[in-house]
Scaffold this active site. Structure first.
Site, PDB file in Angstrom:
ATOM      1  N   ASP A 199       0.874  -1.174   0.000  1.00 10.50           N
ATOM      2  CA  ASP A 199       0.000   0.000   0.000  1.00 10.50           C
ATOM      3  C   ASP A 199       0.912   1.225   0.000  1.00 10.50           C
ATOM      4  O   ASP A 199       1.479   1.601   1.030  1.00 10.50           O
ATOM      5  CB  ASP A 199      -0.899  -0.035   1.245  1.00 10.50           C
ATOM      6  CG  ASP A 199      -1.713   1.244   1.407  1.00 10.50           C
ATOM      7  OD1 ASP A 199      -1.511   2.197   0.623  1.00 10.50           O
ATOM      8  OD2 ASP A 199      -2.547   1.290   2.338  1.00 10.50           O
ATOM      9  N   GLN A 202       0.764   6.464   0.965  1.00 12.64           N
ATOM     10  CA  GLN A 202       1.469   7.567   1.635  1.00 12.64           C
ATOM     11  C   GLN A 202       2.915   7.709   1.199  1.00 12.64           C
ATOM     12  O   GLN A 202       3.588   8.638   1.627  1.00 12.64           O
ATOM     13  CB  GLN A 202       1.432   7.379   3.152  1.00 12.64           C
ATOM     14  CG  GLN A 202       0.084   7.626   3.780  1.00 12.64           C
ATOM     15  CD  GLN A 202      -0.445   9.040   3.564  1.00 12.64           C
ATOM     16  OE1 GLN A 202       0.315  10.000   3.450  1.00 12.64           O
ATOM     17  NE2 GLN A 202      -1.752   9.165   3.498  1.00 12.64           N
ATOM     18  N   CYS A 367      -8.597   6.479  10.002  1.00 11.86           N
ATOM     19  CA  CYS A 367      -8.964   5.187   9.388  1.00 11.86           C
ATOM     20  C   CYS A 367      -7.989   4.088   9.780  1.00 11.86           C
ATOM     21  O   CYS A 367      -7.709   3.183   8.982  1.00 11.86           O
ATOM     22  CB  CYS A 367      -9.056   5.298   7.869  1.00 11.86           C
ATOM     23  SG  CYS A 367     -10.383   6.351   7.319  1.00 11.86           S
TER      24      CYS A 367
HETATM   25  N1  PMP Z   1      -3.919   3.498   2.646  1.00 14.95           N
HETATM   26  C1  PMP Z   1      -3.318   4.558   3.188  1.00 14.95           C
HETATM   27  C2  PMP Z   1      -1.999   4.375   3.878  1.00 14.95           C
HETATM   28  C3  PMP Z   1      -3.898   5.821   3.089  1.00 14.95           C
HETATM   29  O1  PMP Z   1      -3.284   6.870   3.624  1.00 14.95           O
HETATM   30  C4  PMP Z   1      -5.126   5.958   2.421  1.00 14.95           C
HETATM   31  C5  PMP Z   1      -5.815   7.303   2.319  1.00 14.95           C
HETATM   32  N2  PMP Z   1      -5.880   8.005   3.527  1.00 14.95           N
HETATM   33  C6  PMP Z   1      -5.717   4.823   1.863  1.00 14.95           C
HETATM   34  C7  PMP Z   1      -5.084   3.618   1.994  1.00 14.95           C
HETATM   35  C8  PMP Z   1      -7.014   4.892   1.134  1.00 14.95           C
HETATM   36  O2  PMP Z   1      -6.919   5.740   0.026  1.00 14.95           O
HETATM   37  P1  PMP Z   1      -8.195   6.145  -0.834  1.00 14.95           P
HETATM   38  O3  PMP Z   1      -9.204   6.652   0.170  1.00 14.95           O
HETATM   39  O4  PMP Z   1      -7.706   7.210  -1.749  1.00 14.95           O
HETATM   40  O5  PMP Z   1      -8.679   4.928  -1.526  1.00 14.95           O
END
Ligand code: PMP
Length: 409
Positions: A199, A202, A367
């Site tokens: 992922d 960031q 989140c």
């Molecule tokens: N993973 C990480 C580490 C994030 O920072 C984010 C967004 N805050 C996401 C996943 C999800 O990204 P998105 O909402 O653009 O799908």
């Protein structure tokens, strides 16, 4: 670099806005980044000069839109050192992870297998795996976090085992800014033959990403974290896996041949992009990558953002009642965000107070609720930087936090 980061601020029209008479200080870049004029122009140009659906039409605008869309794919591929066929456009990081969960994991993971993630994950890299585990009978395992928000990798051998089929890990934490040693984790995954998803939501805008060096099988990010519009993301799928991954969605644009009861697919990437994609957004992403290429050196960027983190950490450390979260020394060396608590205030109130001074930050569990619970807080304040932030802005934030604390002391 011939121009300084500060000089690039002029490319971002939104940065000259005010909030209730205060000049905007935008430090919510981990949530989303602003768009330079060139990205805005690319999107406007698409809609005003050649808007058309791609592939299907044999007319000038359709050809031009198709060309620009495919140019963007090439730019993304070059940017992360992949082959264009390995670049699948999605709607974002969340979409990309759900894609892998549904189109690959559910077909390759079953009872007796396990999926390894970390306790540091964004919900986008937690919930899809909870669902796969519930639906397949596989087990979800976690690499634990230490109190400073780094991973405890001392027991990796008992977590990543022969029955591990996938290791899915965040590159840089959005909650406290930890840079995970994914090299080590990937090495362990390779020993047991597990697939790896990274992922990069960031990390993509803050460091050079090279998919060949990282050696993951899947890598995901969102365009909006790297100055592109919302609604577009990238899923990198290593070429050798293309036959193991089924289309996530089926429909127009991905079919080689369809008969009444069956159909065959085109090759990747088209096999994975059913329906009309976010054309203007993809073209905007291409323009964002051009902007980076023309203006940003990642080593300089890392040094600059880390200096802003250091300044903020040093300033906040002098204020009683502020507790900084995460691996402080590491953030001073290569961070782009700082999370903290201001006791006894709730973090939402701290963010609301900063907003009164025109300072945009984020407060909450970001989140990553299980991670926050493990570290013993429900919400933190997160200040996240990009190259258009300045040391003057950091001073302003420190001063505002001091004022807030002075209200009670
Ligand atoms: N993973 C990480 C580490 C994030 O920072 C984010 C967004 N805050 C996401 C996943 C999800 O990204 P998105 O909402 O653009 O799908």
């Amino acid at each position: 670099m011939s121009v300084t980061f500060k000089q690039l601020r002029k490319d971002f029209p939104i940065l000259s806005q005010s909030i209730d008479g205060n000049r905007l200080i935008y430090c919510d870049n981990a949530a989303t980044t602003h768009k330079p004029q060139s990205v805005i122009d690319a999107v406007v140009e698409c809609y005003t000069r050649y808007n058309s659906n791609i592939y299907r039409g044999i007319h000038t605008f359709a050809e031009k839109a198709t060309q620009r869309y495919e140019d963007a794919r090439e730019k993304v591929a070059h940017f992360i050192n992949a082959h264009p066929q390995e670049i699948i456009f999605t709607s974002g990081t969340t979409d990309g992870i759900n894609f892998v969960a549904q189109a690959w994991a559910k077909r390759h993971i079953g009872v007796g297998d396990n999926i390894v993630i970390t306790e540091l994950e964004h919900h986008a890299n937690l919930l899809p795996w909870q669902r796969v585990a519930q639906e397949t009978g596989a087990t979800l395992r976690f690499i634990p976090v230490l109190p400073d928000g780094t991973l405890d990798v001392s027991h990796l051998d008992t977590i990543i085992t022969e029955s591990t089929k996938l290791v899915s890990v965040v590159h840089v934490s959005n909650a406290v800014g930890t840079h995970n040693d994914i090299g080590l984790i990937i090495k362990k995954a390779r020993v047991v033959g597990a697939r790896v998803l990274i992922d990069a939501a960031q990390s993509i805008a803050h460091q050079k990403i090279d998919v060949k060096k990282l050696d993951g099988d899947f890598l995901v990010f969102s365009g909006h974290k790297i100055m592109a519009p919302t609604g577009v993301g990238v899923l990198f799928i290593k070429k050798e896996l293309h036959n193991d991954v089924e289309p996530y969605r089926v429909g127009g644009g991905m079919v080689q041949n369809a008969i009444m009861y069956d159909a065959t697919w085109l090759n990747a990437p088209h096999k994975f992009e059913a329906g009309t994609p976010p054309i203007a957004q993809v073209i905007g992403l291409g323009a964002a990558i051009d902007y980076i290429k023309n203006n940003i050196n990642f080593d300089d960027l890392c040094t600059y953002e880390a200096s802003l983190c250091s300044q903020l950490i040093d300033g906040l450390s002098l204020i009683d009642r502020v507790k900084i979260l995460g691996p402080i020394e590491e953030l001073k060396k290569r961070g782009h965000l700082v999370s903290f608590l201001v006791e006894p205030y709730h973090s939402h109130d701290v963010a609301a107070f900063l907003n009164l001074r025109g300072i945009a930050v984020r407060a909450g569990h970001h989140c990553a609720q299980p991670f926050a619970a493990k570290l013993g807080y429900d919400a933190s304040v997160r200040v996240s930087f990009f190259f258009y932030n300045t040391p003057e802005e950091v001073d302003f934030i420190i001063k505002a936090i001091q004022e807030l604390v002075d209200l009670i002391d």
